[in-house]
Each structure stands twice: as C-alpha cells, then as structure tokens.
Scaffold this motif. Structure first.
Motif, PDB file in Angstrom:
ATOM      1  N   ASP A  80       2.480   2.283   4.726  1.00 33.05           N
ATOM      2  CA  ASP A  80       1.066   2.577   4.943  1.00 33.05           C
ATOM      3  C   ASP A  80       0.181   1.550   4.241  1.00 33.05           C
ATOM      4  N   LYS A  81      -0.783   1.002   5.007  1.00 31.58           N
ATOM      5  CA  LYS A  81      -1.686  -0.011   4.465  1.00 31.58           C
ATOM      6  C   LYS A  81      -3.136   0.460   4.480  1.00 31.58           C
ATOM      7  N   THR A  82      -3.360   1.731   4.729  1.00 29.93           N
ATOM      8  CA  THR A  82      -4.731   2.207   4.907  1.00 29.93           C
ATOM      9  C   THR A  82      -5.508   2.342   3.611  1.00 29.93           C
ATOM     10  N   GLY A  83      -4.868   2.628   2.522  1.00 31.30           N
ATOM     11  CA  GLY A  83      -5.579   2.839   1.263  1.00 31.30           C
ATOM     12  C   GLY A  83      -5.284   1.753   0.248  1.00 31.30           C
ATOM     13  N   ARG A  84      -5.701   0.526   0.525  1.00 32.92           N
ATOM     14  CA  ARG A  84      -5.365  -0.595  -0.353  1.00 32.92           C
ATOM     15  C   ARG A  84      -5.909  -0.413  -1.770  1.00 32.92           C
ATOM     16  N   ALA A  85      -7.135   0.104  -1.914  1.00 36.25           N
ATOM     17  CA  ALA A  85      -7.701   0.292  -3.258  1.00 36.25           C
ATOM     18  C   ALA A  85      -6.861   1.308  -4.037  1.00 36.25           C
ATOM     19  N   ARG A  86      -6.491   2.402  -3.372  1.00 36.08           N
ATOM     20  CA  ARG A  86      -5.633   3.419  -3.986  1.00 36.08           C
ATOM     21  C   ARG A  86      -4.281   2.819  -4.333  1.00 36.08           C
ATOM     22  N   GLU A  87      -3.706   2.079  -3.405  1.00 36.01           N
ATOM     23  CA  GLU A  87      -2.404   1.456  -3.599  1.00 36.01           C
ATOM     24  C   GLU A  87      -2.419   0.509  -4.800  1.00 36.01           C
ATOM     25  N   LEU A  88      -3.413  -0.352  -4.859  1.00 34.87           N
ATOM     26  CA  LEU A  88      -3.494  -1.314  -5.955  1.00 34.87           C
ATOM     27  C   LEU A  88      -3.736  -0.615  -7.291  1.00 34.87           C
ATOM     28  N   THR A  89      -4.569   0.417  -7.284  1.00 33.54           N
ATOM     29  CA  THR A  89      -4.822   1.178  -8.513  1.00 33.54           C
ATOM     30  C   THR A  89      -3.533   1.824  -9.021  1.00 33.54           C
ATOM     31  N   LEU A  90      -2.812   2.485  -8.126  1.00 30.39           N
ATOM     32  CA  LEU A  90      -1.547   3.115  -8.522  1.00 30.39           C
ATOM     33  C   LEU A  90      -0.512   2.078  -8.948  1.00 30.39           C
ATOM     34  N   PHE A  91      -0.459   0.964  -8.227  1.00 25.99           N
ATOM     35  CA  PHE A  91       0.481  -0.095  -8.580  1.00 25.99           C
ATOM     36  C   PHE A  91       0.211  -0.582 -10.005  1.00 25.99           C
ATOM     37  N   LEU A  92      -1.056  -0.837 -10.302  1.00 21.01           N
ATOM     38  CA  LEU A  92      -1.395  -1.315 -11.650  1.00 21.01           C
ATOM     39  C   LEU A  92      -1.126  -0.252 -12.708  1.00 21.01           C
TER      40      LEU A  92
ATOM     41  N   PHE B  27      10.815   1.203  -9.631  1.00 19.09           N
ATOM     42  CA  PHE B  27      11.354   1.440  -8.281  1.00 19.09           C
ATOM     43  C   PHE B  27      11.008   2.850  -7.824  1.00 19.09           C
ATOM     44  N   TRP B  28      11.293   3.821  -8.661  1.00 18.81           N
ATOM     45  CA  TRP B  28      11.000   5.211  -8.302  1.00 18.81           C
ATOM     46  C   TRP B  28       9.500   5.411  -8.047  1.00 18.81           C
ATOM     47  N   SER B  29       8.667   4.943  -8.945  1.00 17.06           N
ATOM     48  CA  SER B  29       7.225   5.209  -8.818  1.00 17.06           C
ATOM     49  C   SER B  29       6.613   4.445  -7.655  1.00 17.06           C
ATOM     50  N   TYR B  30       6.995   3.205  -7.431  1.00 21.72           N
ATOM     51  CA  TYR B  30       6.402   2.432  -6.338  1.00 21.72           C
ATOM     52  C   TYR B  30       6.764   3.040  -4.986  1.00 21.72           C
ATOM     53  N   ARG B  31       8.030   3.393  -4.799  1.00 22.81           N
ATOM     54  CA  ARG B  31       8.426   3.919  -3.487  1.00 22.81           C
ATOM     55  C   ARG B  31       7.924   5.339  -3.274  1.00 22.81           C
ATOM     56  N   THR B  32       7.712   6.091  -4.363  1.00 20.99           N
ATOM     57  CA  THR B  32       7.273   7.476  -4.245  1.00 20.99           C
ATOM     58  C   THR B  32       5.759   7.595  -4.131  1.00 20.99           C
ATOM     59  N   TRP B  33       5.024   6.818  -4.915  1.00 22.30           N
ATOM     60  CA  TRP B  33       3.575   7.004  -5.006  1.00 22.30           C
ATOM     61  C   TRP B  33       2.739   5.851  -4.480  1.00 22.30           C
TER      62      TRP B  33
ATOM     63  N   PHE C 268       3.714   2.669  -2.444  1.00 19.08           N
ATOM     64  CA  PHE C 268       3.954   2.189  -1.084  1.00 19.08           C
ATOM     65  C   PHE C 268       4.577   3.332  -0.288  1.00 19.08           C
ATOM     66  N   LYS C 269       3.744   4.285   0.101  1.00 19.52           N
ATOM     67  CA  LYS C 269       4.232   5.496   0.766  1.00 19.52           C
ATOM     68  C   LYS C 269       4.685   5.182   2.188  1.00 19.52           C
ATOM     69  N   ALA C 270       5.785   5.827   2.578  1.00 18.87           N
ATOM     70  CA  ALA C 270       6.291   5.671   3.944  1.00 18.87           C
ATOM     71  C   ALA C 270       5.309   6.301   4.909  1.00 18.87           C
ATOM     72  N   LEU C 271       5.192   5.693   6.045  1.00 24.72           N
ATOM     73  CA  LEU C 271       4.337   6.263   7.083  1.00 24.72           C
ATOM     74  C   LEU C 271       4.960   7.569   7.567  1.00 24.72           C
ATOM     75  N   PRO C 272       4.158   8.595   7.783  1.00 22.81           N
ATOM     76  CA  PRO C 272       4.710   9.882   8.213  1.00 22.81           C
ATOM     77  C   PRO C 272       5.488   9.791   9.522  1.00 22.81           C
ATOM     78  N   ALA C 273       5.102   8.923  10.413  1.00 20.36           N
ATOM     79  CA  ALA C 273       5.741   8.824  11.721  1.00 20.36           C
ATOM     80  C   ALA C 273       7.218   8.454  11.593  1.00 20.36           C
TER      81      ALA C 273
END
Length: 172
Positions: free
Chosen positions: A75-87, A132-138, A140-145
């Motif tokens: 999922d690439k829709t929430g880049r600000a959220r993604e970057l915040t969580l990544f940091l 690894f656990w946190s990035y894949r879980t929170w 870079f979330k998998a697309l629901p589809a």
C-alpha cells in the motif's frame, strides 16, 4: 489450491520477502559500518555517537530500498503515515542497536575497534529482528486485495469436487 499448497505459497512469499529485506539490510549494514568506522577513525566523536550517526545514515538508505524494492507492491496511499511509522520503528531499532553498543563500551569497557564493530553488528542483528516484524506489520502493510485473493482461492479449491481436480482445469 489445497491447504498445503496455500501454506507453501505463503511460505514462498515470506521467503522472498525475507530475502529482499535481507539484501537491503546487507547494503544498509555496509553503509552503517562504513559510516561508523569513518567517523571513529577520522574524528574525536565518541564511539556510541558515531555509531548512532552510522545508523541514521543507514536508516535513510534502507527506507529507499524497502519502499522501492522490498515492499514496492504494498500500500502506497498513506506515505506520511508510512514514513512516520518507519522513522518511529527505526528509532526503536536504533535504541536497541545503540544500547547494545553503549552497554559494551561503557558498561564493560569493550571499546577496541574490533570490539566496537562486533557489538555494533550484534546490535544491528538484534534490532533487525524487531525492524523486520514492525515494518512488515505496521509500516509497509499488505494490500487487502492480495490476502482476499489468497483466501478466495483457498475457498474455491476446497469447494471444488474431487473429480474436477483429477481432470484438471477446464478450457472454454
């Protein structure tokens, strides 16, 4: 697809993800160690601060590798959220990594170049499991589809009569 086939598919996907994560992480490790050693050898900055600086440079490098290669299909829709969580999760990983180096350096007095590098690598290893656990879980979330398709395939395979499975796919 049988339950066993679905499990194999999931394990194959996980293995590819781990391999890509590891490849990006290996490059990040080289960046981290190179920057840390460059600072250790050319400045008077204390060991732990220099190690943290190497970690920060590697975090920036790794984000690009994870976003555009390892997790490019996520999922690439929430880049600000993604970057915040990544940091945020990277900061927790940095605390784990630097904490181990700090403990070795100031707690036990192990601060020769070899010891500093060994504990830097140990810290990176422990922090990598968390990352690894946190990035894949929170982050870079998998697309629901994707999950929905796997579940639908499993459901359809279970509902398919045994004789259809024996004959194979029907072409129209």
């Amino acid at each position: 697809m049988s339950e066993r086939g679905a499990l194999r598919t999931r394990l194959d996907l996980l293995a590819r993800e781990v391999a890509k994560f590891g490849a990006v992480g290996a490059f990040g490790l080289v960046v981290n160690i190179a920057v840390s050693n460059l600072i250790w050898r050319t400045t008077d900055i204390p060991v732990v601060r220099a190690g943290l600086m190497g970690t920060i440079v590697a975090i920036l490098f790794n984000y690009i590798g994870f976003r555009y290669w390892t997790y490019r299909d996520r999922d690439k829709t929430g880049r600000a959220r993604e970057l915040t969580l990544f940091l945020l999760f990277s900061a927790v990983g940095a605390v784990i990594e630097t904490g181990i180096l700090y403990l070795a350096t100031y707690g036990f007095g192990w601060n020769s170049p070899v010891q500093s590098n060994a504990f830097k690598i140990l810290g990176i290893s422990v922090a990598t499991l968390f990352r690894f656990w946190s990035y894949r879980t929170w982050v870079f979330k998998a697309l629901p589809a994707k999950e929905a398709v796997l579940n639908a395939e499993r459901f359809l395979e279970q509902r398919r009569p045994a004789d259809d499975v024996a004959r194979g796919p029907v072409s129209h």
